[in-house]
Enzyme design. Sequence first.
Site, short mmCIF file in Angstrom:
data_model
loop_
_atom_site.label_atom_id
_atom_site.label_comp_id
_atom_site.label_asym_id
_atom_site.label_seq_id
_atom_site.Cartn_x
_atom_site.Cartn_y
_atom_site.Cartn_z
N TYR A 51 16.90 -8.09 21.42
CA TYR A 51 17.75 -7.46 20.41
C TYR A 51 17.89 -8.37 19.20
O TYR A 51 17.82 -7.92 18.04
CB TYR A 51 19.12 -7.16 21.02
CG TYR A 51 20.05 -6.37 20.13
CD1 TYR A 51 19.80 -5.03 19.83
CD2 TYR A 51 21.19 -6.96 19.59
CE1 TYR A 51 20.66 -4.30 19.01
CE2 TYR A 51 22.06 -6.24 18.78
CZ TYR A 51 21.79 -4.92 18.49
OH TYR A 51 22.64 -4.21 17.68
N LYS A 64 16.65 -7.24 15.39
CA LYS A 64 17.56 -7.18 14.25
C LYS A 64 17.20 -8.21 13.18
O LYS A 64 17.38 -7.96 11.98
CB LYS A 64 19.01 -7.33 14.71
CG LYS A 64 19.52 -6.13 15.50
CD LYS A 64 19.40 -4.83 14.71
CE LYS A 64 20.01 -3.64 15.41
NZ LYS A 64 19.93 -2.40 14.60
#
Length: 267
Positions: free
Chosen positions: A172, A176
């Site tokens: 993640y 991002k």
Amino acid sequence: MTDQPTSGERRVAVVTGAARGIGAATVRRLAGSGWRVVAVDRCADDPRVPYPLATRAELAALAAEYPDAVLDVVADVQDLDALRDAVTLAEQRFGGVHAAVAAAGVIVGGRPLWEAPEHEWDALFGICVTGVANLARAAVPALLRQPEPRSGRFVAIASSAAHRGLLHLAGYNAAKHAVVGLVKGLAHDLAGTGVCVTAVSPGSTRTAMLDASAWIYDLPTVDEFATHQLNGLLDPDQVAAAVCWLCSPDSSALTGTVVHADGGFTA
């Protein structure tokens, strides 16, 4: 409220991840300010993601709140042709596109990177990164079709995870960070066109994704996340307020940068 052009023309946006959370809050703020919006969501679960995603009923209910201003479109951000169709619909029904908001995203994780199954990485990059890039591929040509002087806007939802490492969320984090890099590069591609490109990095926000984050960390509630932010947990509308201002002509000083709507997480 998000400003409209001085000409009185109603601005038009395409918003992905629109059925709930920050995406839905953004649609509501835009439509409530006089925008017309094509609201896009896949409206189906993903076998790579261990929690329920938004439903067709949620997207339809959102559009029903603004029957003359919001069109609901079922499309997966991983499907470039489907996003191009959504942009074409915005141009045909509403006369053009002035802003695109990439709010579709998921969170998966809960173990060290070397133990994480490959499908988690595929989901994170397919939805959170390729999904943003696909919206840019579909929407930027429409933004550039607007007459000069333009005030087009492309806004991507990143995350506070784009600026700090988080335990057992390396995939993640990477996805991002990639969103922020994409925004910076796209801003250079659009230099001098009048189209600005920005990211918004929310902190912990009361959404289904935050519930999933609590599950990842085996927390009974999301309240633990509030202790890491100076202003506590955020509501989706607080983040949407920043997104919608970035969609407005007033945000022309910002491009290639990130707005940290994170309640003080990165302070």
